[in-house]
Design an enzyme around this catalytic site. Sequence first.
Site, mmCIF file in Angstrom:
data_model
loop_
_atom_site.group_PDB
_atom_site.id
_atom_site.type_symbol
_atom_site.label_atom_id
_atom_site.label_comp_id
_atom_site.label_asym_id
_atom_site.label_seq_id
_atom_site.Cartn_x
_atom_site.Cartn_y
_atom_site.Cartn_z
ATOM 1 N N GLU A 443 0.829 -1.222 0.000
ATOM 2 C CA GLU A 443 0.000 0.000 0.000
ATOM 3 C C GLU A 443 0.856 1.262 0.000
ATOM 4 O O GLU A 443 0.505 2.267 0.601
ATOM 5 C CB GLU A 443 -0.972 0.012 1.186
ATOM 6 C CG GLU A 443 -1.863 -1.202 1.274
ATOM 7 C CD GLU A 443 -2.546 -1.556 -0.032
ATOM 8 O OE1 GLU A 443 -2.788 -0.652 -0.852
ATOM 9 O OE2 GLU A 443 -2.819 -2.739 -0.250
ATOM 10 N N GLY A 444 1.974 1.204 -0.698
ATOM 11 C CA GLY A 444 2.926 2.315 -0.732
ATOM 12 C C GLY A 444 3.936 2.135 0.378
ATOM 13 O O GLY A 444 3.576 2.133 1.555
#
Length: 598
Positions: A443-444
């Site tokens: 998610e980054g």
Amino acid sequence: MPTYTPPLRDMQFVLHEVFQVTEAFKAMPRHADVDADTINAVLEEAGKFAAEVTFPLNISGDTEGCQLDNQTHEVTTPKGFKEAYQQYVEGGWPALSCEPEYGGQGLPFVVNQCLYEMLNSANQAWTMYPGLSHGAYEALHAHGTDEQKKLYLPKLTSGEWTGTMCLTEPHCGTDLGLLRTKAEPVGDGTYRITGNKIFISAGEHGFTSNIVHLVLARLPDAPKGSKGISLFVVPKFKVGADGSIGERNPIYCTALEHKMGIHGNATCALSLDGAIGTLVGQPNKGLAAMFVMMNAARLGVGNQSLGLTEVAFQNALVYAKDRLQMRSLSGTKAKDKEADPIIVHPDVRKMLMTARAYADGARALQVYCSLLVDQEQHHTDEKVRKDSAELVALLTPIVKAFVTDNGHISTNACMQVFGGHGFIKEWGMEQYVRDNRINMIYEGTNTVQSLDLLGRKVLGNQGATLKKFGKLIGQLVAEEGVNEAMSEFITPVAWLGEQMTKFTTEIGFKGFQNPDEVGAAAVDYLRVAGHLAFGYMFARMAQVALRKIAEGSEDPFYTAKLQTARFYFAKLFPEVHSLMRTARAGSKVLMETDAALA
């Protein structure tokens, strides 16, 4: 074998005593009738499900893992996982915070996040199967057509179907502007989507009759880069206009990743060979639609590390009280035993308290951010909605990165408490370390979160949102600044709040001259901001505890909260001094390293 006890009292403290969520709900017509008894009853049952149904499957699921049949492209999940999901659906848990018009129970998002903290403590790998469905629900709810909402949202709400997010490709992860998956118009409003996706959590399983994939792809005339990305909903099985399931869509699992942790979750490589999908939102505006799902996922990932920190702490504490090793430096404590329990040793207590403090701080921040989401969506005052949206946008990268970094610190510390036994699988501690490690990446990555915080959320609006958070600190300082009992909690937060303005301005000025300065400072900056947020949370928790004690309470719970806050400010918060110094060291010592990195 590890154990798990849902931390209901800690949740109730943050929900009802610190943030008084039911008072906040009164300004939200949808939640105005939600009372403390309802919340407590729901969370008590949620805790039972987590502890009794999914927790016993955690180690076995890690050991067994998932298996792919290369002929049928079907994935077999660990024993008991599917049955646990069926119980989850039968209990109505997928619908907890979904809209009533789609079959949801309509409870606040903050209650749903408390449910997920416990599920993550119990079994992160299992929890990812239903967890991603909430993000798919939110993205379709925000950007889907009426037809898409009618077809998919009731099934996602009930848990009859699950959802995924399909972004990453073999050659591109964070830089989605490089993605190559293509979407060709068929002519009837649908698209044939062709390409390859990797790292797709819960991308294939046998829990449900259908899986709803949200897929990023490019239209034929799309601009290059991130401005040419569109979002499509691509079901595993095609869906008729009446909601009936049709023929198999050519989107197949071609491989399962061999991973460090979360072995019980099917992390899939997916191949799309002309799979039929429909456009979500506007053409070439897919990232805006997908970010609804990604931002929800980032809060969810922080919740994963909170859950693992809590369960690791619980088990390390039990072990430290029982394990006998050596004698206390200050004199024998267990005279009737051959040695003292290791909890008497200062550094063991430091490791335990580190995990406890990082769990308490994360829980408070998670509840606060979840309440902000509820206010953003449902408050009657437009200004409150706007301010809440800005604050949660500022705090989301902190929740994702700071909490997961702290989860790494905490699970490792708890494994260390066990000594050699922590390295052995049967105690469960090494699994918590392995499972948490992905939370810092997906998610980054946490560096990307740091760049988002400093570059976009802070410098992007000249620190306006940061100042709004600073005003909250200022209000607390004004309220308690003359209270001598609060001094040890208020003073460090007030000091850092004042320092942040100068610190941010300095980094911003250097970054204006050389953008690499922002990249060099961002990770350290986020940890400083994280401590500012945690410091505010601990000050508010200490405020409540002190008031309860002053009112005559002899409940040791409040004494424990004060002791945890004191530990945090004495042993963890001072990290900000070295972080600000290293952030100010600049980019030169990083970028002028060609010889060292040759």
